[in-house]
Design an enzyme around this catalytic site. Sequence first.
Site, PDB file in Angstrom:
ATOM      1  N   ASP A  68       0.840  -1.205   0.000  1.00  0.00           N
ATOM      2  CA  ASP A  68       0.000   0.000   0.000  1.00  0.00           C
ATOM      3  C   ASP A  68       0.874   1.255   0.000  1.00  0.00           C
ATOM      4  O   ASP A  68       2.034   1.225   0.405  1.00  0.00           O
ATOM      5  CB  ASP A  68      -0.967   0.005   1.197  1.00  0.00           C
ATOM      6  CG  ASP A  68      -0.270  -0.078   2.546  1.00  0.00           C
ATOM      7  OD1 ASP A  68       0.734  -0.804   2.650  1.00  0.00           O
ATOM      8  OD2 ASP A  68      -0.717   0.596   3.492  1.00  0.00           O
ATOM      9  N   GLU A 133       0.042  -0.945   5.937  1.00  0.00           N
ATOM     10  CA  GLU A 133       1.112  -0.395   6.765  1.00  0.00           C
ATOM     11  C   GLU A 133       0.902   1.091   6.952  1.00  0.00           C
ATOM     12  O   GLU A 133       1.133   1.633   8.023  1.00  0.00           O
ATOM     13  CB  GLU A 133       2.480  -0.661   6.121  1.00  0.00           C
ATOM     14  CG  GLU A 133       3.647  -0.545   7.108  1.00  0.00           C
ATOM     15  CD  GLU A 133       4.180   0.870   7.275  1.00  0.00           C
ATOM     16  OE1 GLU A 133       4.886   1.116   8.261  1.00  0.00           O
ATOM     17  OE2 GLU A 133       3.895   1.746   6.440  1.00  0.00           O
ATOM     18  N   HIS A 348       6.198  10.040   0.934  1.00  0.00           N
ATOM     19  CA  HIS A 348       4.908  10.663   1.281  1.00  0.00           C
ATOM     20  C   HIS A 348       4.735  12.037   0.641  1.00  0.00           C
ATOM     21  O   HIS A 348       3.734  12.716   0.885  1.00  0.00           O
ATOM     22  CB  HIS A 348       4.704  10.763   2.808  1.00  0.00           C
ATOM     23  CG  HIS A 348       4.615   9.433   3.508  1.00  0.00           C
ATOM     24  ND1 HIS A 348       3.923   9.245   4.680  1.00  0.00           N
ATOM     25  CD2 HIS A 348       5.127   8.221   3.186  1.00  0.00           C
ATOM     26  CE1 HIS A 348       4.023   7.975   5.071  1.00  0.00           C
ATOM     27  NE2 HIS A 348       4.750   7.341   4.170  1.00  0.00           N
TER      28      HIS A 348
HETATM   29 ZN   LIG Z   1       6.743   2.396   4.204  1.00  0.00          ZN
END
Ligand SMILES: [Zn+2]
Length: 375
Positions: A68, A133, A348
């Site tokens: 994910d 996760e 991210h």
């Molecule tokens: Zn990671």
Amino acid sequence: MSKTLALTEELIALSSVTPEDKGCQSRLIELLEPLGFVCETIESDGVTNLWARKGTAQPLLVFAGHTDVVPTGPLEQWTSPPFVPTQRDGKLYGRGAADMKTSIAAMVVAAEEFVQAHPDHKGSIGFLITSDEEGPATDGTVIVCDALKARGEQLDYCVVGEPTSSDVLGDTIKNGRRGSMSGKLTVKGIQGHIAYPQLARNPIHQCAPALAELVAEKWDDGNEYYLPTSWQVSNIHGGAGASNVIPGNVVIDFNFRFCTASTVEGLQKRVHAILDKHGLEYDLQWSISGHPFLTPKGALSDAMSDAIKSETGVTTELSTTGGTSDGRFIARICPQVVEFGPPNGSIHKIDEHIEVRFIDPLKNIYRRTMENLLL
Ligand SMILES: [Zn+2]
């Protein structure tokens, strides 16, 4: 084209925003089964997990990771679409390029090369892959670890493919992570008119000296592997919104990032002692999202450091900084857990990427780690 690069691109094109897997794991199964891996899908509340094992002997070396990815953020801010793997200026762009689809591809291709070159290797190789996760992490690795524990599966070594390098591939391995414990503190006062403070009790004024003391407190000195435990306030909310009202209570959210030099019970006791010393009327709710874990320097960290040095020439550093990871669940059933993967500067973020020149060396480091432990 490099096989690892090609597989990374395939995986990035599957838009597996947490908790979705979008077929990533079935693609891995297609590659692992012909190598002799017995693959098992473990579903839990919409989350897909994969446990794959080749061999029955010990030691068992497990590669762990997640398929994910975090949400993309505003699409228009991406230079190229996040789920269209795109190379520019020596970098591969796409959501998951660094966290952590390249690691997954590298681990699988490394296993393929290793098994084909050494069909009679000792021990066993495992894969523990989750699609939960980046989300609440309640139906992923923790569920698989519980299942493995229940059936008595003994893990000896685990490499988690999280992006741990900072500047160049290989400069940092994580051999532990701090624990995380949060508190929601409600300090109670007596609401009243701000012009008549003698008829009220201001909880903001009352809690301020206690907060100052908590901020100044030295919780521990850390140890050989850890920075000292830190205490931070994340939110304070008090007040009715009006400028003429003394509020009835104030709510303070705080968090400990704690190391193995402190214990949950010890920290909680000391917080209560400070609050009590200041005579506060309060309610305090604790929640623990992760206990600290530590793998001291040993066979696994040495095998990995040696693999990194041979492949890249880089002398690696053991570190326990950063947020929590699934390593905290695996450490409960596996005595040696380390995390290693590509540089994490873009994870991210908008325009997440990995430098293409790191992709094959990453695969080679995982393969060399297998060679160091299973030959
Ligand atoms: Zn990671």
